[in-house]
Design a protein around this motif. Structure first.
Motif, short mmCIF file in Angstrom:
data_model
loop_
_atom_site.label_atom_id
_atom_site.label_comp_id
_atom_site.label_asym_id
_atom_site.label_seq_id
_atom_site.Cartn_x
_atom_site.Cartn_y
_atom_site.Cartn_z
N ARG A 121 0.84 -1.21 0.00
CA ARG A 121 0.00 0.00 0.00
C ARG A 121 0.87 1.25 0.00
N LEU A 122 0.69 2.09 -1.01
CA LEU A 122 1.45 3.34 -1.06
C LEU A 122 1.17 4.18 0.19
N ASP A 123 -0.08 4.10 0.68
CA ASP A 123 -0.46 4.86 1.87
C ASP A 123 0.48 4.62 3.05
N LEU A 136 8.69 4.87 -7.88
CA LEU A 136 8.63 3.80 -8.89
C LEU A 136 7.48 2.87 -8.55
N VAL A 137 6.49 2.82 -9.44
CA VAL A 137 5.34 1.95 -9.24
C VAL A 137 5.54 0.69 -10.08
N MET A 138 5.51 -0.47 -9.43
CA MET A 138 5.64 -1.74 -10.16
C MET A 138 4.28 -2.09 -10.77
N SER A 139 4.29 -2.33 -12.07
CA SER A 139 3.05 -2.74 -12.75
C SER A 139 3.06 -4.26 -13.01
N VAL A 140 4.06 -4.94 -12.43
CA VAL A 140 4.08 -6.41 -12.30
C VAL A 140 4.73 -6.65 -10.94
N TYR A 141 4.71 -7.90 -10.45
CA TYR A 141 5.45 -8.19 -9.22
C TYR A 141 6.94 -8.21 -9.56
N ALA A 142 7.72 -7.46 -8.80
CA ALA A 142 9.16 -7.39 -9.03
C ALA A 142 9.76 -8.79 -9.01
N GLY A 143 10.72 -9.02 -9.89
CA GLY A 143 11.43 -10.30 -9.84
C GLY A 143 11.73 -10.94 -11.19
N LEU A 144 10.97 -10.54 -12.21
CA LEU A 144 11.13 -11.19 -13.53
C LEU A 144 10.80 -10.20 -14.64
N GLY A 145 11.54 -10.29 -15.75
CA GLY A 145 11.15 -9.51 -16.93
C GLY A 145 10.09 -10.28 -17.72
N GLY A 146 9.45 -9.58 -18.64
CA GLY A 146 8.52 -10.24 -19.56
C GLY A 146 7.18 -10.66 -18.98
N GLN A 147 6.76 -10.07 -17.85
CA GLN A 147 5.45 -10.41 -17.28
C GLN A 147 4.35 -9.51 -17.86
N LYS A 148 3.10 -9.91 -17.54
CA LYS A 148 1.96 -9.17 -18.08
C LYS A 148 1.61 -7.98 -17.17
N PHE A 149 1.36 -6.85 -17.78
CA PHE A 149 1.00 -5.60 -17.11
C PHE A 149 -0.27 -5.78 -16.26
N ILE A 150 -0.24 -5.28 -15.02
CA ILE A 150 -1.41 -5.35 -14.13
C ILE A 150 -2.07 -3.97 -14.10
N PRO A 151 -3.21 -3.79 -14.80
CA PRO A 151 -3.80 -2.44 -14.95
C PRO A 151 -4.18 -1.78 -13.63
N GLU A 152 -4.56 -2.58 -12.62
CA GLU A 152 -4.97 -2.01 -11.32
C GLU A 152 -3.86 -1.18 -10.68
N THR A 153 -2.61 -1.45 -11.05
CA THR A 153 -1.50 -0.71 -10.43
C THR A 153 -1.52 0.77 -10.84
N LEU A 154 -2.28 1.10 -11.88
CA LEU A 154 -2.37 2.51 -12.28
C LEU A 154 -3.06 3.35 -11.20
N THR A 156 -2.30 3.16 -8.11
CA THR A 156 -1.16 3.62 -7.28
C THR A 156 -0.48 4.81 -7.95
N VAL A 157 -0.36 4.75 -9.26
CA VAL A 157 0.23 5.89 -9.99
C VAL A 157 -0.61 7.14 -9.74
N LYS A 158 -1.93 6.99 -9.87
CA LYS A 158 -2.82 8.16 -9.71
C LYS A 158 -2.73 8.73 -8.29
N LYS A 159 -2.74 7.82 -7.33
CA LYS A 159 -2.67 8.24 -5.92
C LYS A 159 -1.35 8.99 -5.65
N GLY A 160 -0.26 8.46 -6.15
CA GLY A 160 1.05 9.10 -5.98
C GLY A 160 1.07 10.47 -6.64
N ARG A 161 0.59 10.51 -7.86
CA ARG A 161 0.55 11.76 -8.62
C ARG A 161 -0.23 12.84 -7.88
N GLU A 162 -1.41 12.44 -7.34
CA GLU A 162 -2.25 13.40 -6.61
C GLU A 162 -1.51 13.96 -5.40
#
Ligand code: DX5
Ligand code: ZN
Length: 216
Positions: A121-123, A136-154, A156-162
């Motif tokens: 939680r960014l909070d 730095l907001v991870m849009s996948v779980y850190a640890g591996l390249g080539g994973q699928k983007f998790i849209p819900e992480t955006l 966290t981006v919005k909350k941070g930006r605000e």
């Protein structure tokens, strides 16, 4: 519109030809070299440490954006600064004292930031942004390249930006994991200033074109 910074991850480079693949990034128009350091403890994988950062620093025309996926980063941040990192980010949930860890990085004259995994939680860490140059907001779980983007992480981006805008902080919002030409616009809309892309750049037929799209 403001140009987005691009920091391609060398995790997807050819390790046998690291010098060639790092130098290409400048030719392709990238802004930073994203270096993923994994310790086999905070994340399952092991990649490389300070000697690799020092070696890349010697030959890279671009500054180094070092993402530490290591436990107790406070033990190593000064060594990574000495090795030539220009930005050091770490996972606050891996640190005993994230605020002090930020101070250690800053004390070395290096830009610092925290990394938020999708299940963190960014909070819980948002007050730390006052000390950060980068979120730095991870849009996948850190640890591996080539994973699928998790849209819900955006979210966290919005909350941070605000928070950053509401408090007039000068913090860059960076996103990392599964980002490419198809979803870069979504990231920018959410408030991203800097995009990390590993496979989308190095596995592309035309990496220069991909970087152009990510930047525009
Ligand atoms: C994942 C790393 C990322 C990764 C990105 O743990 O932090 O930087 O290399 O790779 P792609 O863009 O392929 O998801
Ligand atoms: Zn990374």
């Amino acid at each position: 519109m403001k140009k987005t910074l691009v920091s391609p991850s060398i995790l997807s480079a050819d390790f046998v030809n690291m010098e060639r693949d790092v130098k290409k990034l400048a030719e392709w128009g990238a802004d930073y070299v994203h270096c993923d350091v994994m310790d086999g403890v905070y994340v399952k994988n092991i990649t490389f440490g300070m000697p690799m950062i020092a070696a890349i620093k010697k030959i890279s025309p671009l500054p180094l954006d070092v993402h530490l996926m290591i436990t107790e980063p406070e033990r190593y941040v000064e060594a990574f600064a000495d090795a030539g990192a220009d930005i050091i980010t770490f996972h606050p949930d891996a640190s005993r004292d994230p605020s002090k860890t930020l101070d250690l990085i800053k004390g070395k004259g290096v830009k610092c930031g925290i990394v938020i995994n999708p299940d963190v939680r960014l909070d819980d860490y948002i007050g730390l942004l006052r000390k950060c140059d980068v979120l730095l907001v991870m849009s996948v779980y850190a640890g591996l390249g080539g994973q699928k983007f998790i849209p819900e992480t955006l979210e966290t981006v919005k909350k941070g930006r605000e928070y950053i805008d509401a408090n007039s902080l000068s913090v860059i919002v960076e996103i990392d994991g599964g980002v490419g030409a198809s979803n870069a616009a979504l990231c920018k809309e959410a408030g991203v200033d800097m995009i990390v892309a590993g496979s989308a750049v190095y596995k592309a037929d035309d990496p220069e074109e991909v970087i152009r799209i990510l930047r525009s």
